[in-house]
Write a protein that holds these residues in place. Structure first.
Motif, mmCIF file in Angstrom:
data_model
loop_
_atom_site.group_PDB
_atom_site.id
_atom_site.type_symbol
_atom_site.label_atom_id
_atom_site.label_comp_id
_atom_site.label_asym_id
_atom_site.label_seq_id
_atom_site.Cartn_x
_atom_site.Cartn_y
_atom_site.Cartn_z
ATOM 1 N N UNK A 1 0.831 -1.207 0.000
ATOM 2 C CA UNK A 1 0.000 0.000 0.000
ATOM 3 C C UNK A 1 0.864 1.256 0.000
ATOM 4 N N UNK A 2 1.914 1.259 0.816
ATOM 5 C CA UNK A 2 2.811 2.416 0.858
ATOM 6 C C UNK A 2 3.503 2.637 -0.479
ATOM 7 N N UNK A 3 3.914 1.541 -1.139
ATOM 8 C CA UNK A 3 4.552 1.657 -2.452
ATOM 9 C C UNK A 3 3.562 2.236 -3.457
ATOM 10 N N UNK A 4 2.329 1.726 -3.435
ATOM 11 C CA UNK A 4 1.305 2.257 -4.341
ATOM 12 C C UNK A 4 1.049 3.735 -4.070
ATOM 13 N N UNK A 5 0.970 4.114 -2.807
ATOM 14 C CA UNK A 5 0.760 5.520 -2.453
ATOM 15 C C UNK A 5 1.895 6.395 -2.992
ATOM 16 N N UNK A 6 3.117 5.902 -2.849
ATOM 17 C CA UNK A 6 4.284 6.684 -3.280
ATOM 18 C C UNK A 6 4.369 6.798 -4.798
ATOM 19 N N UNK A 7 3.786 5.836 -5.508
ATOM 20 C CA UNK A 7 3.874 5.836 -6.969
ATOM 21 C C UNK A 7 2.543 6.158 -7.646
ATOM 22 N N UNK A 8 1.614 6.726 -6.896
ATOM 23 C CA UNK A 8 0.302 7.068 -7.450
ATOM 24 C C UNK A 8 0.459 8.164 -8.501
ATOM 25 N N UNK A 9 -0.293 8.042 -9.552
ATOM 26 C CA UNK A 9 -0.283 9.032 -10.630
ATOM 27 C C UNK A 9 -0.992 10.288 -10.147
ATOM 28 N N UNK A 10 -0.274 11.412 -10.059
ATOM 29 C CA UNK A 10 -0.908 12.644 -9.571
ATOM 30 C C UNK A 10 -1.992 13.166 -10.520
ATOM 31 N N UNK A 11 -2.006 12.658 -11.741
ATOM 32 C CA UNK A 11 -3.017 13.079 -12.702
ATOM 33 C C UNK A 11 -4.375 12.437 -12.438
ATOM 34 N N UNK A 12 -4.371 11.321 -11.694
ATOM 35 C CA UNK A 12 -5.646 10.672 -11.394
ATOM 36 C C UNK A 12 -6.442 11.554 -10.444
ATOM 37 N N UNK A 13 -7.665 11.777 -10.816
ATOM 38 C CA UNK A 13 -8.494 12.595 -9.948
ATOM 39 C C UNK A 13 -9.346 11.693 -9.068
ATOM 40 N N UNK A 14 -9.802 12.241 -7.988
ATOM 41 C CA UNK A 14 -10.702 11.498 -7.124
ATOM 42 C C UNK A 14 -10.005 10.839 -5.957
ATOM 43 N N UNK A 15 -10.771 10.060 -5.274
ATOM 44 C CA UNK A 15 -10.350 9.411 -4.043
ATOM 45 C C UNK A 15 -9.616 8.109 -4.357
#
Length: 106
Positions: free
Chosen positions: A13-27
């Protein structure tokens, strides 16, 4: 589940959070829950392939593929739960116990 299972879930989960696409909107919770559906589709595809149910594709998967995809569904669900609440471990443990109690009380 032992402590290492949830430790690994939190690491993912932490890895996914760190690599989340900032372009994705929403929750991000929405995306994590929707990912469960994607993984479920992969289980269905593997099941079709393992049983040869699709005559066009034949036996395209093995039962090991089905097992792997089922694990992916479980892990994805755990990551989604850990994303939605800080009490994921406790909630899952309590839910499992309620399910066991429901079938073993008689």
């Amino acid at each position: 589940m032992d402590d290492t299972t949830w430790l690994r879930v939190h690491q993912l989960r932490n890895w996914l959070d760190a690599h989340a696409d900032p372009e994705l909107s929403g929750d991000v919770r929405l995306w994590r829950v929707l990912k469960i559906g994607e993984e479920l589709g992969e289980v269905a595809e593997a099941m079709h392939g393992a049983t040869g149910a699709n005559p066009r594709k034949g036996a395209s998967h093995t039962w090991d593929d089905v097992h792997t995809e089922l694990c992916d569904v479980i892990v994805t669900g755990m990551i989604a739960l850990a994303t939605c609440t800080p009490d994921a471990e406790k909630l899952l443990d309590e839910r499992l116990q309620r399910l066991v109690d429901r079938v073993t009380w008689s």
